[in-house]
Design an enzyme around this catalytic site. Sequence first.
Site, PDB file in Angstrom:
ATOM      1  N   GLY A 157       0.835  -1.207   0.000  1.00 46.75           N
ATOM      2  CA  GLY A 157       0.000   0.000   0.000  1.00 46.75           C
ATOM      3  C   GLY A 157       0.868   1.255   0.000  1.00 46.75           C
ATOM      4  N   ARG A 158       0.224   2.375   0.340  1.00 46.45           N
ATOM      5  CA  ARG A 158       0.912   3.681   0.270  1.00 46.45           C
ATOM      6  C   ARG A 158       2.196   3.727   1.098  1.00 46.45           C
ATOM      7  NH1 ARG A 158      -3.918   5.665   1.937  1.00 46.45           N
ATOM      8  NH2 ARG A 158      -5.271   6.194   0.195  1.00 46.45           N
ATOM      9  N   ILE A 159       2.098   3.239   2.357  1.00 46.67           N
ATOM     10  CA  ILE A 159       3.278   3.354   3.231  1.00 46.67           C
ATOM     11  C   ILE A 159       4.398   2.462   2.709  1.00 46.67           C
ATOM     12  CG2 ILE A 159       4.172   2.968   5.577  1.00 46.67           C
ATOM     13  CD1 ILE A 159       1.351   3.762   6.612  1.00 46.67           C
ATOM     14  N   THR A 240       6.259  -2.121  11.287  1.00 49.98           N
ATOM     15  CA  THR A 240       5.639  -0.822  11.606  1.00 49.98           C
ATOM     16  C   THR A 240       4.141  -0.902  11.317  1.00 49.98           C
ATOM     17  OG1 THR A 240       6.163  -0.057   9.365  1.00 49.98           O
ATOM     18  CG2 THR A 240       7.667   0.626  11.123  1.00 49.98           C
ATOM     19  N   ARG A 242       1.083  -3.718  12.328  1.00 51.77           N
ATOM     20  CA  ARG A 242       0.317  -4.004  13.537  1.00 51.77           C
ATOM     21  C   ARG A 242       0.984  -5.147  14.273  1.00 51.77           C
ATOM     22  NH1 ARG A 242      -1.219   0.285  13.472  1.00 51.77           N
ATOM     23  NH2 ARG A 242      -3.338   1.118  13.425  1.00 51.77           N
ATOM     24  N   GLU A 271       0.718  -4.846  22.871  1.00 48.98           N
ATOM     25  CA  GLU A 271       1.079  -3.457  23.125  1.00 48.98           C
ATOM     26  C   GLU A 271       0.177  -2.822  24.204  1.00 48.98           C
ATOM     27  OE1 GLU A 271       1.662  -1.833  19.233  1.00 48.98           O
ATOM     28  OE2 GLU A 271       0.886   0.084  19.932  1.00 48.98           O
ATOM     29  N   HIS A 289       5.562   2.547  19.289  1.00 48.19           N
ATOM     30  CA  HIS A 289       4.536   2.900  18.276  1.00 48.19           C
ATOM     31  C   HIS A 289       4.665   4.381  17.861  1.00 48.19           C
ATOM     32  CE1 HIS A 289       0.317   1.521  16.760  1.00 48.19           C
ATOM     33  NE2 HIS A 289       0.866   2.367  15.910  1.00 48.19           N
ATOM     34  N   GLY A 291       5.397   5.463  14.695  1.00 49.11           N
ATOM     35  CA  GLY A 291       5.308   5.656  13.231  1.00 49.11           C
ATOM     36  C   GLY A 291       4.878   7.043  12.788  1.00 49.11           C
TER      37      GLY A 291
HETATM   38  C1  DGY Z   1      -2.052   4.354  12.470  1.00 49.01           C
HETATM   39  O1  DGY Z   1      -2.406   5.499  12.163  1.00 49.01           O
HETATM   40  O2  DGY Z   1      -2.696   3.369  12.144  1.00 49.01           O
HETATM   41  C2  DGY Z   1      -0.782   4.218  13.238  1.00 49.01           C
HETATM   42  O3  DGY Z   1      -0.598   2.965  13.751  1.00 49.01           O
HETATM   43  C3  DGY Z   1      -0.656   5.274  14.303  1.00 49.01           C
HETATM   44  O4  DGY Z   1      -0.198   6.367  13.652  1.00 49.01           O
END
Ligand code: DGY
Length: 323
Positions: A157-159, A240, A242, A271, A289, A291
């Site tokens: 995906g985008r990330i 990064t 889940r 978490e 967490h 990110g």
């Molecule tokens: C999200 O937005 O899903 C991240 O885990 C927190 O920024």
Amino acid sequence: MAKPKIIVTRRWHEAVEKVLLERFDTQINEDDHPMTVAEMQDALRNADAVLPTVCDKVTAEVLGADNIRAKFLGSNGVGFNHIDLDAAKAAGLTVTNTPEVLTDCTADLAMTLIMMIARRAGEGERHVRSNSWTGWRPTHMMGTSVTGKTLGMIGMGRIARAVAARAAHGFGMKIVFHDPFPPSADDLKGLNATQCDSPEDVYAQADFLSLHCPGGPATYHLIGAEAFAAMKPGAFLINTARGDVVEEAALVEALRSGQIAGAGLDVFEKEPAISAELMAMENVVLLPHLGSATQETRYAMGMRVVENLEAFFAGDTPRDKLV
Ligand code: DGY
């Protein structure tokens, strides 16, 4: 006309809280404590909109509360596995998230983890701070080179694509990926990325395996003993996405046995709890967490919720409507 009543479940970026307080009848969780099921249910009963974060579990139980007044859930984050969308829809709620605005920030953090774990940066910092450093020597703390290695990605995906761009153009990495819903050729342009038919194909090639799939039942424990056994010996895992995509006990075993060389983790199965074994290992980087945790991005995320909220109360379809 009376302003809509909004309940915000945690503290947000100060400038966004200011906007919410000006534009809505806003109640903020002043002491920033994680809200209980009963508190979440009360919020849904007492407000027109509730604004949760990715750590508030908006389950069928929460949404099954009687006399719900809320019509809108504006989640502050892109992931939405913490919300039971079917139950939200059944309860008559519109739900939105905050895509796009945190893409670069999260990709930067994935690269941070890749660099930190490969170059033993966390370990090196602990070494210096504990006054253990005796000076430069040719054999000291040799890590693993990143430049030119293969980055395997689960989810594109985008990330993931933003990470791939950094890795390919900044570090000359070769990119291989698997995604059951692959992006268009246009979206992959310039990444020099090779699509694999299965996750196993990616595991077998990756020097660094970076996870970018959504959380939830479909990906629960996707990375367990079998996946670790299929990974290249000496590979690194980066998460990064889940926490529950990775079976933490299997990860500990893979690290302990030397099946993989290390892991860079920003998210965890339970978490904020992290297993004692993982906490004691040197060959892991553990981040809380982070990110999307920059001033700029947290402001943009909050303002994206405001945009969705305003659209909803103006009678329009919010841009980031999930249900
Ligand atoms: C999200 O937005 O899903 C991240 O885990 C927190 O920024």
